[in-house]
Write an enzyme that holds these catalytic residues in place. Structure first.
Site, short mmCIF file in Angstrom:
data_model
loop_
_atom_site.label_atom_id
_atom_site.label_comp_id
_atom_site.label_asym_id
_atom_site.label_seq_id
_atom_site.Cartn_x
_atom_site.Cartn_y
_atom_site.Cartn_z
CE LYS A 47 -4.28 -1.75 2.05
NZ LYS A 47 -5.30 -1.55 3.11
N GLY A 109 -1.95 2.26 11.96
CA GLY A 109 -1.40 1.54 10.82
C GLY A 109 -2.16 1.92 9.56
#
Length: 268
Positions: A47, A109
């Protein structure tokens, strides 16, 4: 989910899964252009790694610093993040609105960051972020800085070890969200909150974990008589629906997909 939605709407698309590592990511991204794919989803651990490989970033994806959806417009790849949008839409599906409210969230996160930035961007008034001193602490500091400088939300960062502050901030919030992996394997049966007195019945408790469907956090909240308790299934469904719309320009038939793939009794 996507293939069933394509079939339902008669769209000539197919959704396929490929195992891509950090090392093979550059070639995989180039293949989106080469094969003229309409787009892609991106999962961990790619990501963040994909950011320099893209041509453009959506403003929220740029703020989050991560991408989970790519759209290919004639070879121009634009990165988006739909996790935060999925979270906000999951609440909206339940006729709940946290704009103008205070939110306490654990974790910074990938999912936590997307939720924090999107919620602030959408109008949450105040946010208390709790995190442990691990590799995500600097990211949590970055999130607070971005929120305070680029949105109208006031954000603060706390050490999760400070349980007095944790209890105080949750008690003062309209919603508590756990965006960590606590509650899913290998931490199944565990919760950051084990005392029902942390919660009040009029608040929302949202666990981004959806396997198991009922987490320890949810059980604690239910014991406290909290009225609105949710797992992450709605968020997962809605973040997928947002990606679906980016690719196709059409709304995913969310109710149809929910009925088709998920047990209605396990939605909350």
């Amino acid at each position: 989910m996507h293939n069933n939605a394509f079939a339902k709407l008669g769209l000539n698309f197919a959704y396929l899964a490929f195992e891509i590592t950090n090392d093979t990511l550059p070639a995989a991204v180039q293949s989106i252009r080469t094969l003229d794919m309409r787009g892609s989803n991106i999962s961990m651990p790619n990501k963040q790694k994909i950011l320099p490989l893209l041509d453009k970033l959506d403003p929220v994806a740029k703020m989050v610093g991560a991408v989970n959806t790519v759209v290919n417009d004639n070879g121009v790849l634009t990165g988006y993040t739909t996790d935060g949008t999925g979270f906000m839409k999951a609440l909206a599906d339940e006729n709940l609105d946290i704009r103008g409210e205070k939110m306490t969230i654990a974790g910074a996160g990938g999912a936590g960051t997307a939720i924090e930035i999107q919620a602030a961007y959408d109008g949450v008034k105040e946010m208390s972020i709790f995190n442990i001193h691990d590799q995500t602490w600097e990211n949590a500091e970055r999130n607070v800085k971005i929120i305070n400088e680029q949105t109208d939300c006031k954000a603060q960062l706390f050490d999760l070890a400070d349980q007095d502050a944790f209890k105080r901030e949750i008690a003062d919030s309209a919603i508590y969200c756990d965006s960590t992996g606590v509650g899913m394997k290998p931490l199944e049966g565990k919760s950051l909150v084990n005392d029902p007195s942390f919660f009040h019945k009029d608040m929302i408790v949202f666990d981004t974990v959806y396997a198991p469907r009922t987490t320890k956090l949810m059980e604690v909240a239910q014991e406290a008589g909290v009225e609105h308790v949710f797992n992450g299934l709605g968020m997962m469904l809605e973040q997928g629906a947002e990606a679906f719309k980016l690719w196709t320009g059409k709304e995913m038939p969310v109710d149809y997909i929910r009925d088709l793939l998920f047990d209605q009794d396990d939605q909350k």
